[in-house]
Design a protein around this motif. Structure first.
Motif, PDB file in Angstrom:
ATOM      1  N   LYS A 137       0.823  -1.206   0.000  1.00  0.00           N
ATOM      2  CA  LYS A 137       0.000   0.000   0.000  1.00  0.00           C
ATOM      3  C   LYS A 137       0.857   1.257   0.000  1.00  0.00           C
ATOM      4  CE  LYS A 137      -3.665   2.268   2.636  1.00  0.00           C
ATOM      5  NZ  LYS A 137      -4.514   2.194   3.852  1.00  0.00           N
ATOM      6  N   SER A 138       1.914   1.223   0.860  1.00  0.00           N
ATOM      7  CA  SER A 138       2.820   2.376   0.892  1.00  0.00           C
ATOM      8  C   SER A 138       3.523   2.563  -0.445  1.00  0.00           C
ATOM      9  CB  SER A 138       3.865   2.178   2.002  1.00  0.00           C
ATOM     10  OG  SER A 138       3.234   2.075   3.263  1.00  0.00           O
ATOM     11  N   LEU A 139       3.887   1.425  -1.078  1.00  0.00           N
ATOM     12  CA  LEU A 139       4.536   1.504  -2.393  1.00  0.00           C
ATOM     13  C   LEU A 139       3.613   2.124  -3.418  1.00  0.00           C
ATOM     14  CD1 LEU A 139       7.011   0.849  -4.085  1.00  0.00           C
ATOM     15  CD2 LEU A 139       6.071  -1.430  -4.459  1.00  0.00           C
ATOM     16  N   GLU A 140       2.362   1.690  -3.407  1.00  0.00           N
ATOM     17  CA  GLU A 140       1.413   2.271  -4.356  1.00  0.00           C
ATOM     18  C   GLU A 140       1.228   3.764  -4.096  1.00  0.00           C
ATOM     19  OE1 GLU A 140       0.052   0.917  -6.953  1.00  0.00           O
ATOM     20  OE2 GLU A 140       0.973  -1.048  -6.598  1.00  0.00           O
ATOM     21  N   GLU A 141       1.119   4.110  -2.810  1.00  0.00           N
ATOM     22  CA  GLU A 141       0.952   5.522  -2.477  1.00  0.00           C
ATOM     23  C   GLU A 141       2.197   6.326  -2.824  1.00  0.00           C
ATOM     24  OE1 GLU A 141      -0.001   5.491   1.616  1.00  0.00           O
ATOM     25  OE2 GLU A 141      -2.115   4.905   1.327  1.00  0.00           O
ATOM     26  N   ALA A 142       3.395   5.689  -2.583  1.00  0.00           N
ATOM     27  CA  ALA A 142       4.634   6.398  -2.914  1.00  0.00           C
ATOM     28  C   ALA A 142       4.755   6.637  -4.406  1.00  0.00           C
ATOM     29  CB  ALA A 142       5.825   5.590  -2.405  1.00  0.00           C
ATOM     30  N   LYS A 143       4.346   5.659  -5.198  1.00  0.00           N
ATOM     31  CA  LYS A 143       4.408   5.848  -6.654  1.00  0.00           C
ATOM     32  C   LYS A 143       3.509   6.997  -7.084  1.00  0.00           C
ATOM     33  CE  LYS A 143       5.630   1.125  -7.963  1.00  0.00           C
ATOM     34  NZ  LYS A 143       5.196  -0.094  -8.683  1.00  0.00           N
ATOM     35  N   SER A 144       2.309   6.974  -6.490  1.00  0.00           N
ATOM     36  CA  SER A 144       1.395   8.060  -6.869  1.00  0.00           C
ATOM     37  C   SER A 144       1.894   9.396  -6.342  1.00  0.00           C
ATOM     38  CB  SER A 144      -0.009   7.760  -6.340  1.00  0.00           C
ATOM     39  OG  SER A 144      -0.005   7.680  -4.937  1.00  0.00           O
ATOM     40  N   CYS A 145       2.533   9.326  -5.107  1.00  0.00           N
ATOM     41  CA  CYS A 145       3.033  10.577  -4.532  1.00  0.00           C
ATOM     42  C   CYS A 145       4.198  11.115  -5.356  1.00  0.00           C
ATOM     43  CB  CYS A 145       3.466  10.325  -3.097  1.00  0.00           C
ATOM     44  SG  CYS A 145       3.999  11.813  -2.242  1.00  0.00           S
ATOM     45  N   GLN A 146       5.043  10.253  -5.846  1.00  0.00           N
ATOM     46  CA  GLN A 146       6.154  10.712  -6.683  1.00  0.00           C
ATOM     47  C   GLN A 146       5.666  11.324  -7.989  1.00  0.00           C
ATOM     48  OE1 GLN A 146       8.698   7.349  -7.142  1.00  0.00           O
ATOM     49  NE2 GLN A 146       9.645   7.580  -5.099  1.00  0.00           N
ATOM     50  N   GLU A 147       4.561  10.772  -8.485  1.00  0.00           N
ATOM     51  CA  GLU A 147       4.039  11.300  -9.742  1.00  0.00           C
ATOM     52  C   GLU A 147       3.454  12.700  -9.573  1.00  0.00           C
ATOM     53  OE1 GLU A 147       1.263   8.433 -11.022  1.00  0.00           O
ATOM     54  OE2 GLU A 147       2.766   6.924 -11.601  1.00  0.00           O
ATOM     55  N   ILE A 148       2.833  12.906  -8.389  1.00  0.00           N
ATOM     56  CA  ILE A 148       2.181  14.207  -8.202  1.00  0.00           C
ATOM     57  C   ILE A 148       3.022  15.153  -7.358  1.00  0.00           C
ATOM     58  CG2 ILE A 148      -0.106  13.167  -8.431  1.00  0.00           C
ATOM     59  CD1 ILE A 148      -0.387  13.303  -5.415  1.00  0.00           C
ATOM     60  N   GLY A 149       4.195  14.634  -6.789  1.00  0.00           N
ATOM     61  CA  GLY A 149       5.041  15.508  -5.985  1.00  0.00           C
ATOM     62  C   GLY A 149       4.383  15.887  -4.678  1.00  0.00           C
ATOM     63  N   CYS A 150       4.227  14.892  -3.732  1.00  0.00           N
ATOM     64  CA  CYS A 150       3.498  15.123  -2.491  1.00  0.00           C
ATOM     65  C   CYS A 150       4.380  15.629  -1.361  1.00  0.00           C
ATOM     66  CB  CYS A 150       2.771  13.864  -2.065  1.00  0.00           C
ATOM     67  SG  CYS A 150       3.831  12.419  -1.962  1.00  0.00           S
ATOM     68  N   CYS A 151       5.719  15.679  -1.473  1.00  0.00           N
ATOM     69  CA  CYS A 151       6.608  16.182  -0.421  1.00  0.00           C
ATOM     70  C   CYS A 151       7.151  17.560  -0.828  1.00  0.00           C
ATOM     71  CB  CYS A 151       7.779  15.231  -0.192  1.00  0.00           C
ATOM     72  SG  CYS A 151       7.320  13.695   0.616  1.00  0.00           S
ATOM     73  N   PRO A 152       7.336  18.462   0.165  1.00  0.00           N
ATOM     74  CA  PRO A 152       7.894  19.795  -0.159  1.00  0.00           C
ATOM     75  C   PRO A 152       9.309  19.680  -0.722  1.00  0.00           C
ATOM     76  CG  PRO A 152       6.924  19.755   2.037  1.00  0.00           C
ATOM     77  CD  PRO A 152       6.984  18.342   1.567  1.00  0.00           C
ATOM     78  N   HIS A 153       9.794  20.784  -1.278  1.00  0.00           N
ATOM     79  CA  HIS A 153      11.131  20.800  -1.863  1.00  0.00           C
ATOM     80  C   HIS A 153      12.169  20.615  -0.740  1.00  0.00           C
ATOM     81  CE1 HIS A 153      14.395  21.723  -4.592  1.00  0.00           C
ATOM     82  NE2 HIS A 153      14.841  22.674  -3.711  1.00  0.00           N
ATOM     83  N   GLY A 154      13.147  19.756  -1.005  1.00  0.00           N
ATOM     84  CA  GLY A 154      14.188  19.465  -0.022  1.00  0.00           C
ATOM     85  C   GLY A 154      13.834  18.320   0.937  1.00  0.00           C
ATOM     86  N   TRP A 155      12.614  17.811   0.914  1.00  0.00           N
ATOM     87  CA  TRP A 155      12.182  16.690   1.752  1.00  0.00           C
ATOM     88  C   TRP A 155      12.262  15.398   0.937  1.00  0.00           C
ATOM     89  CZ3 TRP A 155      10.019  17.169   6.855  1.00  0.00           C
ATOM     90  CH2 TRP A 155      10.000  18.476   7.352  1.00  0.00           C
ATOM     91  N   ASN A 156      12.505  14.298   1.616  1.00  0.00           N
ATOM     92  CA  ASN A 156      12.646  12.991   0.956  1.00  0.00           C
ATOM     93  C   ASN A 156      11.481  12.078   1.362  1.00  0.00           C
ATOM     94  OD1 ASN A 156      15.500  13.213  -0.239  1.00  0.00           O
ATOM     95  ND2 ASN A 156      15.839  13.757   1.907  1.00  0.00           N
ATOM     96  N   LEU A 157      10.917  11.417   0.387  1.00  0.00           N
ATOM     97  CA  LEU A 157       9.808  10.500   0.648  1.00  0.00           C
ATOM     98  C   LEU A 157      10.362   9.133   1.049  1.00  0.00           C
ATOM     99  CD1 LEU A 157       6.723  10.012   0.551  1.00  0.00           C
ATOM    100  CD2 LEU A 157       7.046   9.246  -1.824  1.00  0.00           C
ATOM    101  N   PHE A 158       9.890   8.621   2.237  1.00  0.00           N
ATOM    102  CA  PHE A 158      10.280   7.287   2.689  1.00  0.00           C
ATOM    103  C   PHE A 158       9.059   6.635   3.341  1.00  0.00           C
ATOM    104  CE2 PHE A 158      12.042   4.211   5.741  1.00  0.00           C
ATOM    105  CZ  PHE A 158      12.913   3.492   4.915  1.00  0.00           C
ATOM    106  N   ARG A 159       8.489   5.679   2.626  1.00  0.00           N
ATOM    107  CA  ARG A 159       7.355   4.909   3.136  1.00  0.00           C
ATOM    108  C   ARG A 159       6.232   5.815   3.644  1.00  0.00           C
ATOM    109  NH1 ARG A 159      10.018  -0.450   6.072  1.00  0.00           N
ATOM    110  NH2 ARG A 159      11.306  -1.076   4.293  1.00  0.00           N
ATOM    111  N   TRP A 160       5.824   6.671   2.753  1.00  0.00           N
ATOM    112  CA  TRP A 160       4.672   7.568   2.958  1.00  0.00           C
ATOM    113  C   TRP A 160       4.906   8.588   4.086  1.00  0.00           C
ATOM    114  CZ3 TRP A 160       1.691   8.799  -0.580  1.00  0.00           C
ATOM    115  CH2 TRP A 160       0.451   9.439  -0.349  1.00  0.00           C
ATOM    116  N   LYS A 161       6.186   8.885   4.350  1.00  0.00           N
ATOM    117  CA  LYS A 161       6.542   9.976   5.238  1.00  0.00           C
ATOM    118  C   LYS A 161       7.560  10.856   4.525  1.00  0.00           C
ATOM    119  CE  LYS A 161       5.776   8.060   9.880  1.00  0.00           C
ATOM    120  NZ  LYS A 161       6.402   7.771  11.192  1.00  0.00           N
ATOM    121  N   CYS A 162       7.413  12.158   4.748  1.00  0.00           N
ATOM    122  CA  CYS A 162       8.372  13.101   4.188  1.00  0.00           C
ATOM    123  C   CYS A 162       9.406  13.419   5.267  1.00  0.00           C
ATOM    124  CB  CYS A 162       7.670  14.390   3.743  1.00  0.00           C
ATOM    125  SG  CYS A 162       6.486  14.122   2.383  1.00  0.00           S
ATOM    126  N   LEU A 163      10.699  13.137   4.980  1.00  0.00           N
ATOM    127  CA  LEU A 163      11.780  13.307   5.936  1.00  0.00           C
ATOM    128  C   LEU A 163      12.704  14.436   5.484  1.00  0.00           C
ATOM    129  CD1 LEU A 163      12.716   9.532   6.576  1.00  0.00           C
ATOM    130  CD2 LEU A 163      10.988  10.917   7.714  1.00  0.00           C
TER     131      LEU A 163
END
Length: 327
Positions: free
Chosen positions: A196-222
């Motif tokens: 589920k996290s992978l599916e969400e991460a793929k969709s999040c990467q496509e739409i850019g769900c994390c702010p600039h300079g943040w890294n997406l890791f398992r549906w959390k922006c770090l």
């Protein structure tokens, strides 16, 4: 004699001649025991030559003179005593005969009883011998039964021990199966959550769900800091960015340490504090199973370093990691 006659200087004459002839007969009766109240027939009569016997103050009919016993009266007295002696001898004979008959009857009865007892004893001895033979045979059978029972008990104990071992193995196998089932269910849940996290991460990467300079890791922006601060300053800096210090849920330090944006040569503050109560900054309790070590500056705040966690002093300077949910 009549009453009222007084005898003075009463004399007894010498024994009549007839009595000397009967002396031999009375001597034969000396051995017969007469009652004390009856005078023995062989007792001698008083001899007048030995003296006179005087009875004083004996009253009798007045005017009666002394008289001497006649020979006829002596013979009557002798006949009467002879008759008494014969009667006593006859009674003694009858008594002896009766006693002999009684003893004979008793002897016959005792003999019969003894013979019957001997016959009964012989029969009893035969029965005892038969019973002893049966008892010996039963004893042999009992010993054989004991040996067979002992062998059966040994076999039963062996089977019981084998059954216990099998039962223990079955219990251990059931426990292992239950643990395996639980682990399988847990892994299945992790796999489902990862997918589920992978599916969400793929969709999040496509739409850019994390702010600039943040890294997406398992549906959390770090966000990884470049400067070092104390634990309290790091907590405040994350707050200013509308985030919080990293909470390692649902993954572990080893999993995060493999990410490409982590510098493997440094230490990072995360949002766990309180060595005794272990609280995350979101208010939840620490439920991880990792062994948390101790760094040189011991304290109540946790750093992540080289795939592990350490308790360090909260004033120590280190880089930090902030997190917030992906949008």
């Amino acid at each position: 004699m009549s009453q009222g006659v007084t005898y003075a200087d009463l004399r007894f004459v010498r024994t009549p001649p007839e009595r000397s002839q009967e002396k031999g007969t009375w001597n034969q009766l000396d051995q017969i025991q007469m009652p004390p109240s009856v005078p023995h027939p062989s007792a001698p009569l008083p001899d007048p030559s030995e003296g006179e016997l005087t009875y004083e103050n004996v009253q009798g009919p007045p005017g009666q003179e002394e008289r001497t016993p006649t020979a006829t009266e002596g013979r009557k007295e002798s006949d009467r005593r002879t008759w008494y002696a014969n009667l006593a001898l006859l009674a003694a004979c009858l008594c002896l005969l009766t006693t002999a008959i009684g003893l004979g009857v008793q002897y016959w009865q005792v003999s019969r009883q003894l013979q019957q007892a001997n016959e009964d004893g012989s029969a009893l001895a035969r029965r005892i011998g038969s019973k002893e033979g049966s008892l010996a045979q039963a004893q042999v059978q009992l010993e054989e039964a004991k040996e067979e029972l002992h062998s059966t008990n040994e076999t039963l104990r062996s089977c019981w021990a084998a059954g216990n071992r099998t039962q223990e193995k079955l219990r251990q196998a059931n426990e292992s199966l239950m643990l395996t089932q639980q682990e399988k269910e847990k892994l299945q849940q992790q796999l489902d959550q990862t997918m589920k996290s992978l599916e969400e991460a793929k969709s999040c990467q496509e739409i850019g769900c994390c702010p600039h300079g943040w890294n997406l890791f398992r549906w959390k922006c770090l966000w990884i800091s470049n400067n070092t601060k104390s634990w309290g300053d790091s907590w405040a800096a994350c707050k200013r960015e509308s985030s919080q210090l990293l909470v390692l849920k649902p993954w572990s330090a080893k999993q995060l340490w493999g990410a490409t944006f982590i510098d493997k040569r440094t230490q990072y503050w995360i949002g766990l504090e309180g060595k005794w109560y272990k609280k995350w900054v979101d208010g939840t309790n620490y439920e991880g199973t990792e062994n948390i070590g101790t760094c040189r500056s011991r304290g109540n705040c946790v750093q992540m370093s080289n795939r592990a966690l350490q308790w360090c002093g909260c004033s120590t300077k280190a880089r930090y990691i902030c997190e917030k949910n992906a949008q």
